[in-house]
Design a protein around this motif. Structure first.
Motif, mmCIF file in Angstrom:
data_model
loop_
_atom_site.group_PDB
_atom_site.id
_atom_site.type_symbol
_atom_site.label_atom_id
_atom_site.label_comp_id
_atom_site.label_asym_id
_atom_site.label_seq_id
_atom_site.Cartn_x
_atom_site.Cartn_y
_atom_site.Cartn_z
ATOM 1 N N SER A 276 -7.190 -1.667 -5.218
ATOM 2 C CA SER A 276 -6.752 -2.619 -6.246
ATOM 3 C C SER A 276 -5.316 -2.342 -6.702
ATOM 4 O O SER A 276 -4.681 -3.205 -7.318
ATOM 5 C CB SER A 276 -7.696 -2.570 -7.450
ATOM 6 O OG SER A 276 -7.683 -1.277 -8.048
ATOM 7 N N PRO B 267 -4.702 5.858 -3.557
ATOM 8 C CA PRO B 267 -5.180 5.151 -4.739
ATOM 9 C C PRO B 267 -6.186 4.068 -4.362
ATOM 10 O O PRO B 267 -6.320 3.696 -3.195
ATOM 11 C CB PRO B 267 -3.906 4.547 -5.335
ATOM 12 C CG PRO B 267 -2.953 4.471 -4.191
ATOM 13 C CD PRO B 267 -3.265 5.633 -3.312
ATOM 14 N N ASP B 268 -6.908 3.570 -5.356
ATOM 15 C CA ASP B 268 -7.859 2.492 -5.121
ATOM 16 C C ASP B 268 -7.127 1.273 -4.565
ATOM 17 O O ASP B 268 -5.994 0.981 -4.976
ATOM 18 C CB ASP B 268 -8.559 2.126 -6.434
ATOM 19 C CG ASP B 268 -9.679 1.124 -6.216
ATOM 20 O OD1 ASP B 268 -10.799 1.569 -5.915
ATOM 21 O OD2 ASP B 268 -9.421 -0.098 -6.341
ATOM 22 N N LYS C 216 0.832 -1.207 0.000
ATOM 23 C CA LYS C 216 0.000 0.000 0.000
ATOM 24 C C LYS C 216 0.862 1.251 0.000
ATOM 25 O O LYS C 216 0.608 2.200 -0.765
ATOM 26 C CB LYS C 216 -0.915 -0.004 1.226
ATOM 27 C CG LYS C 216 -1.808 1.233 1.316
ATOM 28 C CD LYS C 216 -2.717 1.156 2.530
ATOM 29 C CE LYS C 216 -3.608 2.400 2.621
ATOM 30 N NZ LYS C 216 -4.527 2.336 3.782
#
Length: 255
Positions: free
Chosen positions: A71, A68-69, A54
């Motif tokens: 994913s 960010p997302d 992450k």
């Protein structure tokens, strides 16, 4: 002195290698982690890997108003449960973070959750916090296998200031009477956290000074454990008004 960027990268690598060695030495990945209630060593390892992925995704995204997302760092598969595969996955997670930080350099901006703190919203700020994240979780893992070791001095000394600057300093008003809290490391470094209606701000002290409403004394290692909730106030050497420290521990500026 604050650690320089190359030193931060070195320490991320060193603490991560020690974490992997500890996981490799454990009798089982299902042993409970005393300092992380409800977690097994596998859960801790998965958290360490996903957390570094992450952080890498956040730095890679550059300046932003939000992370960010998910994913971008989590494919939903989780960490592999077989030990050798897990160790390889952890290595890849750390390599991803390290290479992203090196490519970005210390001054590149990025989103961080500590927006109004005294820590910069940069890759350098992320690297400094990542050292502490990995170091404390390495201690958690060592404690789990019955072989806890003190944090290296350079990690612990920077860790006290990094925690106070990142996790404590804020523009959110302190909801109690103004107070000054001092933290004194026996290695010879001291800090003062000023709590008021303007928020919380930390300053490094040249030497222990009078005038604090509460103070904590201990090795830098012990101070880091206290700040991260790995040690209780009862185990610490305190001076002044203990209630201020209890309120500080309970305070959640984001609430």
């Amino acid at each position: 002195m604050t650690l320089e960027f190359p030193e931060l990268l070195r320490l991320i690598d060193e603490r991560s290698a020690e974490f992997r060695r500890t996981v490799a030495s454990a009798p089982s990945l299902e042993v409970p982690v005393p300092t992380c209630p409800g977690w097994t060593l596998f859960d801790l390892a998965q958290h360490v890997g996903l957390g570094r992925r992450k952080a890498a995704a956040i730095v890679a995204a550059g300046p932003a108003d939000a992370p960010p997302d998910p994913s971008a760092w989590d494919d939903g598969a989780g960490a592999p449960r077989e030990r050798e595969a897990l160790l390889a996955w952890l290595s890849e997670s750390i390599d991803r973070l390290a290479s992203t930080l090196r490519e970005a350099g210390p001054d590149r901006g990025c989103w961080t959750w500590w927006g109004d703190s005294q820590s910069p919203q940069t890759a350098g700020g992320v690297a400094r916090h990542q050292v502490q994240e990995v170091a404390v979780h390495t201690y958690d893992a060592q404690l789990t296998v019955g072989a806890p070791r003190p944090l290296p001095d350079e990690v612990a000394l920077d860790g006290v200031e990094e925690f106070l600057s990142t996790c404590c300093s804020t523009d959110v008003p302190w909801p109690h009477e103004p107070a000054d809290v001092d933290y004194h490391a026996t290695e010879g470094r001291s800090w003062r956290l000023r709590l008021s209606g303007d928020g919380a701000r930390v300053d490094r002290l040249v030497s222990p000074a009078a005038g604090a409403d509460a103070a904590v004394w201990g090795s830098a290692h012990d101070l880091v454990l206290l700040l991260y909730g790995r040690m209780s106030l009862d185990a610490a050497k305190l001076e002044g008004d203990r209630r201020i420290l209890e309120r500080l521990i309970a305070w959640d500026p984001s609430a």
